[in-house]
Design a protein around this motif. Structure first.
Motif, short mmCIF file in Angstrom:
data_model
loop_
_atom_site.label_atom_id
_atom_site.label_comp_id
_atom_site.label_asym_id
_atom_site.label_seq_id
_atom_site.Cartn_x
_atom_site.Cartn_y
_atom_site.Cartn_z
N HIS A 246 -24.41 7.39 29.26
CA HIS A 246 -25.57 8.08 28.71
C HIS A 246 -25.13 8.95 27.52
N LEU A 247 -26.09 9.27 26.65
CA LEU A 247 -25.76 10.19 25.56
C LEU A 247 -25.27 11.50 26.15
N ASP A 248 -24.20 12.02 25.62
CA ASP A 248 -23.62 13.28 26.08
C ASP A 248 -24.20 14.40 25.21
N GLU A 249 -25.19 15.10 25.74
CA GLU A 249 -25.90 16.13 24.98
C GLU A 249 -24.99 17.27 24.55
N ALA A 250 -24.09 17.69 25.42
CA ALA A 250 -23.19 18.80 25.08
C ALA A 250 -22.25 18.40 23.94
N GLU A 251 -21.71 17.20 23.99
CA GLU A 251 -20.82 16.73 22.93
C GLU A 251 -21.59 16.45 21.65
N TYR A 252 -22.83 15.97 21.79
CA TYR A 252 -23.66 15.74 20.60
C TYR A 252 -23.85 17.06 19.84
N ALA A 253 -24.09 18.14 20.55
CA ALA A 253 -24.29 19.44 19.90
C ALA A 253 -23.07 19.83 19.07
N LYS A 254 -21.88 19.41 19.49
CA LYS A 254 -20.65 19.73 18.77
C LYS A 254 -20.37 18.75 17.63
N ALA A 255 -20.91 17.53 17.72
CA ALA A 255 -20.53 16.47 16.78
C ALA A 255 -21.72 15.86 16.04
N LYS A 256 -22.80 16.61 15.88
CA LYS A 256 -24.00 16.07 15.22
C LYS A 256 -23.68 15.37 13.91
N LYS A 257 -22.83 16.01 13.11
CA LYS A 257 -22.54 15.47 11.77
C LYS A 257 -21.84 14.11 11.82
N ASP A 258 -21.22 13.77 12.94
CA ASP A 258 -20.52 12.50 13.08
C ASP A 258 -21.35 11.42 13.75
#
Length: 123
Positions: A38-50
């Protein structure tokens, strides 16, 4: 944090010109995934630009954008200043990105089309 490359290709969509699907149309997505896909929301918050997306089809130039989120709604965004180009992805946060799973994306014409996950590769 690790990102994955996810490739989704147009699946069969009865009642459309893509009733048989089309392996040459789809999306390549870069996003962080949890261990269960599943999409990892916590990691997405850290890596949005990527977190990127590329829409491809044989009859158009590739469109490069980003994976974006507003509240609980996920979408593909091709121009930060223009919300008209956003492609909503039905319940993206609940989808499991594993080979053989299906994802529905609303295209630029407002049609919901189903795509099949064909590749998931850690980057």
């Amino acid at each position: 944090m690790s990102l994955s490359r996810i490739v989704m290709r147009l699946a069969r969509n009865p009642g459309t010109e893509f009733s048989g699907g089309d392996d040459h149309r789809g999306y390549a997505l870069t996003a962080p995934l949890t261990a269960d896909g599943h999409l990892d929301e916590a990691e997405y918050a850290k890596a949005k630009k990527d977190c990127a997306v590329r829409r491809f089809a044989p009859d158009e130039d590739p469109a490069d954008g980003r994976l974006a989120r507003r509240g609980e709604r996920w979408f593909f965004d091709y121009d930060e200043d223009d919300q008209i180009d956003d492609e909503p992805v039905h319940r993206l946060g609940q989808h499991r990105f594993a080979i053989g799973e299906y994802v529905t994306v609303t295209d630029e014409d407002g049609r919901p089309l189903t795509y099949k996950v064909m590749e998931v590769t850690p980057i």
